[in-house]
Design a protein around this motif. Structure first.
Motif, PDB file in Angstrom:
ATOM      1  N   ASP A   7       5.201  -6.334   1.383  1.00 40.08           N
ATOM      2  CA  ASP A   7       6.266  -7.250   0.948  1.00 40.08           C
ATOM      3  C   ASP A   7       5.911  -7.876  -0.394  1.00 40.08           C
ATOM      4  O   ASP A   7       6.774  -8.051  -1.250  1.00 40.08           O
ATOM      5  N   TYR A   8       4.631  -8.225  -0.537  1.00 39.76           N
ATOM      6  CA  TYR A   8       4.138  -8.745  -1.809  1.00 39.76           C
ATOM      7  C   TYR A   8       2.733  -8.218  -2.051  1.00 39.76           C
ATOM      8  O   TYR A   8       1.959  -7.996  -1.111  1.00 39.76           O
ATOM      9  N   VAL A   9       2.404  -8.033  -3.310  1.00 41.87           N
ATOM     10  CA  VAL A   9       1.024  -7.826  -3.741  1.00 41.87           C
ATOM     11  C   VAL A   9       0.672  -8.972  -4.683  1.00 41.87           C
ATOM     12  O   VAL A   9       1.411  -9.250  -5.632  1.00 41.87           O
ATOM     13  N   PHE A  10      -0.434  -9.654  -4.379  1.00 36.61           N
ATOM     14  CA  PHE A  10      -0.929 -10.721  -5.257  1.00 36.61           C
ATOM     15  C   PHE A  10      -2.152 -10.182  -6.002  1.00 36.61           C
ATOM     16  O   PHE A  10      -3.271 -10.233  -5.474  1.00 36.61           O
ATOM     17  N   PRO A  11      -1.976  -9.682  -7.235  1.00 37.32           N
ATOM     18  CA  PRO A  11      -3.131  -9.171  -7.979  1.00 37.32           C
ATOM     19  C   PRO A  11      -4.111 -10.275  -8.368  1.00 37.32           C
ATOM     20  O   PRO A  11      -5.265 -10.007  -8.679  1.00 37.32           O
ATOM     21  N   GLN A  48       3.253   1.713   4.762  1.00 34.40           N
ATOM     22  CA  GLN A  48       4.136   0.554   4.638  1.00 34.40           C
ATOM     23  C   GLN A  48       3.578  -0.607   5.459  1.00 34.40           C
ATOM     24  O   GLN A  48       3.285  -0.441   6.650  1.00 34.40           O
ATOM     25  N   LEU A  49       3.437  -1.750   4.826  1.00 33.62           N
ATOM     26  CA  LEU A  49       2.838  -2.908   5.490  1.00 33.62           C
ATOM     27  C   LEU A  49       3.742  -4.120   5.381  1.00 33.62           C
ATOM     28  O   LEU A  49       4.395  -4.338   4.366  1.00 33.62           O
ATOM     29  N   SER A  50       3.761  -4.900   6.435  1.00 33.85           N
ATOM     30  CA  SER A  50       4.503  -6.162   6.430  1.00 33.85           C
ATOM     31  C   SER A  50       3.516  -7.290   6.183  1.00 33.85           C
ATOM     32  O   SER A  50       2.592  -7.505   6.963  1.00 33.85           O
ATOM     33  N   ASN A 372      -7.256  -7.043   1.354  1.00 33.80           N
ATOM     34  CA  ASN A 372      -6.908  -7.704   2.608  1.00 33.80           C
ATOM     35  C   ASN A 372      -5.397  -7.764   2.756  1.00 33.80           C
ATOM     36  O   ASN A 372      -4.673  -7.855   1.756  1.00 33.80           O
ATOM     37  N   LEU A 373      -4.944  -7.768   3.995  1.00 29.73           N
ATOM     38  CA  LEU A 373      -3.531  -7.982   4.298  1.00 29.73           C
ATOM     39  C   LEU A 373      -3.387  -9.322   5.003  1.00 29.73           C
ATOM     40  O   LEU A 373      -4.026  -9.569   6.029  1.00 29.73           O
ATOM     41  N   ILE A 374      -2.547 -10.193   4.430  1.00 31.31           N
ATOM     42  CA  ILE A 374      -2.258 -11.489   5.035  1.00 31.31           C
ATOM     43  C   ILE A 374      -0.893 -11.414   5.711  1.00 31.31           C
ATOM     44  O   ILE A 374       0.107 -11.036   5.086  1.00 31.31           O
TER      45      ILE A 374
END
Length: 392
Positions: A7-11, A48-50, A372-374
């Motif tokens: 949904d979002y990537v925070f670089p 695909q990740l949520s 990491n996935l939050i």
């Protein structure tokens, strides 16, 4: 190549990317981060990740060697009693200490931590760090409040540091209340003469008693010295807080990490700005609540131009070694903190402090920051349901 979409990537080093893609090679090196599929990857399956993809966490303050004290030190009794309890419990069966430290290292890895600034007073963690998947910088602590013992104490710390020399390490003072002026001067001289980095990490103003002692020579620290049979008749009140008293004794040549800062005030912050010192701050909110039942005045530190990082402290003063847990406490207590700011404290800022930001701390091509996935965020706010899962 492996490709994730979330949904979002925070670089961290750039603005968040909605519906972003991250491509990595089989070594975890970033190939691309974008809002589009990387070129030439049309036939590569996408996972695909949520949730939100972020870099691996950097924990800038931990005591892995104290992990065997989990649930053994009482909560909420204040720093002085905590120190008494800790010293009475810390020495135990060597195998128990080693086993707990190994588990702590594994738990941090599972909690998405890729790098740690770790305090050591013994050599027990040398082989653990050598075999870990986590990057460690070891702060070998020197502490001794008796002036005439300064030379022997410093030499002992140097000998211990030699055992960590195959890894990244430095010699550092413990805290204002446990390091004599003479020992501070020896550490400063060493730092000033180093052509390479010798990072400093110092426990700072964890309780008002520390400031009381330095200002007026009053408070519970007098009881602590008596408890350990330390003669402090030589010490004179400094008429200023501990931070202001010891800052001139710290090096101007190396980065300095002030840890905890529970009772640091605005005058202390302004005082620091008058000196040529490379100050960084580390907050360990769960430990502050565990020991003193209070938190630093985090709002005072914002927009002051300092590098802010996060730490877990030890399992003697925390229920878990998890940076997400520290972020959750800060989010609950200071709702105005954005996810973007908290994540920068938890990743890139720590990597910058430890000097590993060319490899870790942000999602950029050719870096290996870990991923990491939050999940469980509420409008990009951390909640009780928020979890972290290590992807790489």
């Amino acid at each position: 190549m492996k490709i994730f979409r979330a949904d979002y990537v925070f670089p961290i080093s750039a603005d968040p990317i909605k519906n972003g893609y991250v491509a990595i090679d089989d070594q975890g090196k970033i190939i691309a981060v974008s809002d589009q599929m990387p070129r030439g990857s049309e036939h590569v399956p996408v996972e695909q990740l949520s949730g939100v993809i972020i870099p691996g966490f950097v924990n800038t303050h931990c005591h892995v060697e104290l992990s065997h004290l989990h649930n053994k030190v009482s909560k909420g009794e204040g720093l002085v009693q905590f120190i008494k309890n800790l010293q009475s419990l810390r020495n135990t069966n060597q195998k128990e200490i080693e086993a707990a430290a190994i588990k702590a290292d594994q738990d941090m890895y599972e909690n998405g931590i890729v790098a740690v600034g770790d305090i050591s007073n013994s050599n027990v963690t040398v082989p653990i760090k050598a075999n870990s998947k986590i990057y460690y910088h070891t702060f070998v602590e020197a502490f001794g409040f008796i002036p005439e013992n300064a030379d022997a104490t410093f030499e002992g710390a140097l000998q211990l540091m030699d055992q960590f020399k195959a890894q990244s390490c430095s010699i550092t003072p413990h805290a204002p209340y446990s390091v004599s002026k003479e020992l501070f001067k020896l550490i400063k001289k060493y730092c000033d003469s180093r052509p390479h980095k010798n990072l400093i990490s110092i426990h700072n103003q964890e309780s008002e008693d520390e400031n009381k002692f330095y200002r007026y020579k009053l408070g519970n620290f007098n009881d602590l010295y008596e408890h350990f049979g330390i003669d402090i008749s030589y010490f004179k009140p400094q008429a200023r807080n501990s931070l202001q008293s010891i800052l001139p004794l710290l090096t101007s040549k190396q980065k300095i990490l002030m840890v905890h800062n529970t009772c640091t005030n605005l005058k202390d912050i302004y005082f620091i700005k008058r000196f040529d010192r490379h100050i960084n701050w580390c907050f360990c909110p769960n430990a502050n609540l565990y020991i003193e039942g209070t938190l630093p005045k985090v709002d005072l530190f914002l927009e002051q131009g300092f590098n802010i990082t996060l730490g877990t402290d030890s399992l003697a003063s925390n229920d878990k070694l998890c940076i997400l847990s520290e972020m959750r406490v800060l989010q609950e207590s200071f709702p105005s903190l954005s996810l973007e700011r908290l994540l920068k404290w938890a990743t890139l800022n720590g990597a910058v402090l430890l000097g590993i930001d060319k490899e870790k701390g942000s999602i950029e091509p050719d870096k290996t920051p870990g991923l990491n996935l939050i999940t469980g965020l509420d409008d990009l706010k951390i909640t009780a349901e928020t979890k972290v899962k290590r992807l790489v």
